[in-house]
Design an enzyme around this catalytic site. Structure first.
Site, PDB file in Angstrom:
ATOM      1  N   GLU A   1       1.106  -1.092   0.096  1.00 44.94           N
ATOM      2  CA  GLU A   1       0.191   0.355  -0.094  1.00 44.94           C
ATOM      3  C   GLU A   1       0.981   1.017  -0.185  1.00 44.94           C
ATOM      4  O   GLU A   1       1.454   1.614   0.646  1.00 44.94           O
ATOM      5  CB  GLU A   1      -0.801  -0.101   1.031  1.00 44.94           C
ATOM      6  CG  GLU A   1      -1.855  -1.192   1.764  1.00 44.94           C
ATOM      7  CD  GLU A   1      -2.986  -1.508   0.175  1.00 44.94           C
ATOM      8  OE1 GLU A   1      -3.147  -0.202  -0.084  1.00 44.94           O
ATOM      9  OE2 GLU A   1      -3.996  -2.021   0.504  1.00 44.94           O
TER      10      GLU A   1
ATOM     11  N   CYS B   1      -2.067   9.622   2.753  1.00 46.81           N
ATOM     12  CA  CYS B   1      -1.917   8.878   1.470  1.00 46.81           C
ATOM     13  C   CYS B   1      -2.484   9.133   0.454  1.00 46.81           C
ATOM     14  O   CYS B   1      -1.827   9.550  -0.977  1.00 46.81           O
ATOM     15  CB  CYS B   1      -1.904   7.528   1.093  1.00 46.81           C
ATOM     16  SG  CYS B   1      -3.463   6.418   2.010  1.00 46.81           S
TER      17      CYS B   1
HETATM   18  P1  NAD Z   1       8.452   4.768   4.779  1.00 49.09           P
HETATM   19  O1  NAD Z   1       8.600   3.729   3.846  1.00 49.09           O
HETATM   20  O2  NAD Z   1       9.238   5.005   5.156  1.00 49.09           O
HETATM   21  O3  NAD Z   1       8.037   3.582   6.503  1.00 49.09           O
HETATM   22  C1  NAD Z   1       7.466   2.472   6.790  1.00 49.09           C
HETATM   23  C2  NAD Z   1       7.555   1.136   7.463  1.00 49.09           C
HETATM   24  O4  NAD Z   1       8.498   0.490   7.051  1.00 49.09           O
HETATM   25  C3  NAD Z   1       8.457   1.646   8.752  1.00 49.09           C
HETATM   26  O5  NAD Z   1       7.239   0.422   9.726  1.00 49.09           O
HETATM   27  C4  NAD Z   1       9.429   1.874   9.160  1.00 49.09           C
HETATM   28  O6  NAD Z   1       9.488   2.456  10.000  1.00 49.09           O
HETATM   29  C5  NAD Z   1       9.470   0.695   7.862  1.00 49.09           C
HETATM   30  N1  NAD Z   1      11.367   0.833   7.415  1.00 49.09           N
HETATM   31  C6  NAD Z   1      11.666   2.655   6.823  1.00 49.09           C
HETATM   32  N2  NAD Z   1      12.620   2.378   6.081  1.00 49.09           N
HETATM   33  C7  NAD Z   1      12.944   0.791   5.892  1.00 49.09           C
HETATM   34  C8  NAD Z   1      13.619   0.121   5.355  1.00 49.09           C
HETATM   35  N3  NAD Z   1      14.990   0.464   5.107  1.00 49.09           N
HETATM   36  N4  NAD Z   1      13.269  -1.478   5.894  1.00 49.09           N
HETATM   37  C9  NAD Z   1      12.242  -1.693   6.398  1.00 49.09           C
HETATM   38  N5  NAD Z   1      11.707  -1.513   6.497  1.00 49.09           N
HETATM   39  C10 NAD Z   1      11.653   0.138   7.003  1.00 49.09           C
HETATM   40  O7  NAD Z   1       7.052   5.398   5.098  1.00 49.09           O
HETATM   41  P2  NAD Z   1       6.714   6.657   6.552  1.00 49.09           P
HETATM   42  O8  NAD Z   1       7.452   7.743   5.448  1.00 49.09           O
HETATM   43  O9  NAD Z   1       6.380   6.036   7.248  1.00 49.09           O
HETATM   44  O10 NAD Z   1       4.998   6.516   5.329  1.00 49.09           O
HETATM   45  C11 NAD Z   1       5.250   7.462   4.475  1.00 49.09           C
HETATM   46  C12 NAD Z   1       4.673   6.837   3.169  1.00 49.09           C
HETATM   47  O11 NAD Z   1       3.625   6.302   3.008  1.00 49.09           O
HETATM   48  C13 NAD Z   1       4.021   8.495   2.016  1.00 49.09           C
HETATM   49  O12 NAD Z   1       3.969   7.790   0.856  1.00 49.09           O
HETATM   50  C14 NAD Z   1       2.512   7.517   1.856  1.00 49.09           C
HETATM   51  O13 NAD Z   1       1.749   8.256   0.846  1.00 49.09           O
HETATM   52  C15 NAD Z   1       2.294   5.930   2.105  1.00 49.09           C
HETATM   53  N6  NAD Z   1       1.063   5.723   2.910  1.00 49.09           N
HETATM   54  C16 NAD Z   1       0.547   4.565   2.013  1.00 49.09           C
HETATM   55  C17 NAD Z   1      -0.678   4.238   2.368  1.00 49.09           C
HETATM   56  C18 NAD Z   1      -2.034   3.361   1.773  1.00 49.09           C
HETATM   57  O14 NAD Z   1      -2.715   3.050   2.340  1.00 49.09           O
HETATM   58  N7  NAD Z   1      -1.660   3.821   0.421  1.00 49.09           N
HETATM   59  C19 NAD Z   1      -1.268   5.261   4.159  1.00 49.09           C
HETATM   60  C20 NAD Z   1      -0.435   5.608   4.498  1.00 49.09           C
HETATM   61  C21 NAD Z   1       0.631   6.197   3.240  1.00 49.09           C
END
Ligand code: NAD
Length: 456
Positions: free
Chosen positions: A210, A244
């Site tokens: 997602e 998002c």
């Molecule tokens: P992110 O990808 O940085 O983090 C998401 C999760 O991944 C967190 O639990 C984090 O600890 C983990 N993570 C981060 N870096 C990692 C790595 N290198 N290796 C493994 N795990 C890792 O996202 P964010 O900044 O927390 O959220 C923002 C993004 O999420 C935006 O792009 C937004 O559009 C998207 N989003 C999508 C939805 C949806 O339902 N489609 C909903 C909310 C947010």
């Protein structure tokens, strides 16, 4: 951290003992989850306020309220979803019966981001429980208050042999991703989505991604501009733009552009007063890194309203930009903050081309009362979901699958779609032994060949 393999091994024991399969266990856990929310709502609202400065009303509306209504929907339908679904059996397999039997996948991993940190753990968790799985939940370390609260509440309410919370940042995620899960449900950025998918590939683990992206909003001149401005401003400035499916940018028909921008300005004042910084209903940016990133984007256009920032409280005013160059950074990254570029177009085809030249978005919004324009835009663009004369709230329709397409993700959740995501659809054919048509068995003959052509 070293306990991660132990945690997963214990969950696997629970799953293999078939503890999580019965309807009674699934319903019981959903009821406990409901009790967890209703009995601790004040703590949940406070944690979200501490993480995002968000008002309690907004959190009830988009996090706890939506999770509670998802639980209600699933409880009402779960029994029928769990039943094998009969499908037709062709003549060649008669006498027989065919059915699709949903079965749990096993032990699943749910990785959540920080922007709706309660909802984005709660919604997939409902799916995992309803489909009879054990689950490891990893909230975002960035929304630290909510992560800590979940780590306290979940073991107190849910079956600790089946549902576990693991807190931590990238290192913890990396260790989790090195383990074997039966499904990984990831919500977050496209870059980390690629890391997740790569790690999953080594175990042949299926993934739901997602992701986000730039969701466009097209405002055609035949719509009610006052309603369009109000709904767009609500969807954009909700959670200070950190949503998002927020309308990332607006394409407005040039005849309506000036009135629409005026409508946005008036709406911002109506929502948050002359000084939104003083409004208790307006959220803050999650951390300094995102504050610096979003603040810089304000310089990419002319400020029609807003533009003020305060680093000490990570406040960025609800900001509308005009005169934006489509090549500018604000139009080439997901904004994920309260900055709304408004770009005008002449013919609707220009707006459609603009959208189609960019990666497929998570949502597309269109304000128009012309059926022809609606058909044209829906039929000639691709997006995870879409709303006509509305933004964001398609997420709150449990019968609609929610998910992205192309760069905005793969797989879907909510209601039945979540149940299906966390289930394997096992195909089962049951044959009678009453008679055994000899047609398919050797020795073959010209007569058998003619008969097979007749029945196939
Ligand atoms: P992110 O990808 O940085 O983090 C998401 C999760 O991944 C967190 O639990 C984090 O600890 C983990 N993570 C981060 N870096 C990692 C790595 N290198 N290796 C493994 N795990 C890792 O996202 P964010 O900044 O927390 O959220 C923002 C993004 O999420 C935006 O792009 C937004 O559009 C998207 N989003 C999508 C939805 C949806 O339902 N489609 C909903 C909310 C947010």
């Amino acid at each position: 951290m070293t306990q991660i393999p132990d945690i997963i091994a214990k969950l696997r024991v629970t799953h293999d003992a078939r503890r999580t399969r019965p309807l009674a266990w699934r319903r019981g856990q959903l009821l406990r989850l409901r009790a967890m929310i209703t009995e601790n709502e004040t703590d949940i609202l406070e944690a979200l306020h501490a993480d995002l400065g968000r008002s309690g009303f907004e959190t009830q509306l988009v996090e706890t309220g939506t999770v509670l209504s998802e639980i209600r929907h699933v409880l009402a339908h779960l029994k029928s979803w769990m039943r094998p679904q009969r499908v037709a059996t062709p003549l060649t397999n008669q006498p027989g019966r065919s059915a699709v039997m949903p079965e749990p996948l096993g032990v699943v991993l749910i990785l959540a981001p920080w922007n709706y940190p309660f909802y984005l753990i709660g919604m997939p968790l409902i799916g995992a429980i309803s489909a009879g799985n054990c689950a490891v939940l990893k909230p975002s370390e960035i929304s630290a208050h909510t992560s800590k609260l979940l780590a306290r509440l979940i073991p107190a309410y849910l079956d600790p042999d089946a549902i576990r919370v693991v807190e931590g940042g990238v290192e913890t995620s990396t260790e989790l991703l090195a383990q074997h899960f039966d499904h990984i449900f990831f919500t977050g950025s496209a870059n980390v989505g690629k890391v997740v998918m790569t790690a999953a590939a080594s175990h042949l683990t299926p993934v739901t991604l997602e992701l986000g992206g730039k969701s466009p909003c097209i405002v055609h001149d035949d719509c009610d501009l006052e309603i369009a401005a109000r709904r767009v401003a609500w969807g954009k400035f909700l959670n200070a733009g950190q949503t998002c499916v927020a309308p990332d940018y607006v394409l407005v028909q040039e005849k309506a552009a000036a009135r629409f921008v005026e409508g946005l300005k008036a709406t911002v004042t109506r929502f948050f007063g002359d000084d939104p910084q003083a409004s208790p209903d307006y959220a803050r940016i999650i951390n300094d890194k995102h504050f610096d990133r979003v603040s810089k984007l304000i310089g990419d256009g002319q400020i029609a309203c807003g533009g003020e920032t305060d680093a000490s409280t990570r406040y960025i005013a609800p900001t509308v930009l005009t005169g934006v160059d489509p090549a500018a950074p604000v139009m080439n990254q997901e904004i994920f903050g309260p900055v709304l570029p408004v770009i005008s177009y002449g013919a609707i085809e220009e707006a459609i081309d603009f959208v189609n030249r960019r990666p497929k978005p998570l949502a597309l919004y269109l304000f128009s009362n012309s059926q022809q324009i609606r058909d044209q835009v829906l039929g000639q663009t691709s997006s995870g979901g879409a709303c006509i004369n509305e933004v964001v709230t398609h997420l709150a329709v449990p019968g609609l699958p929610f998910g992205g397409v192309g760069a905005s993700g793969m797989g879907a959740c909510h209601g039945r779609a979540s149940f299906d995501t966390f289930s394997h659809a096992k195909a089962v054919l049951t044959k009678s032994e009453r008679f055994d048509v000899p047609l398919r068995y050797p020795p073959f003959s010209a007569l058998k060949s003619r008969l097979i052509r007749l029945v196939s």
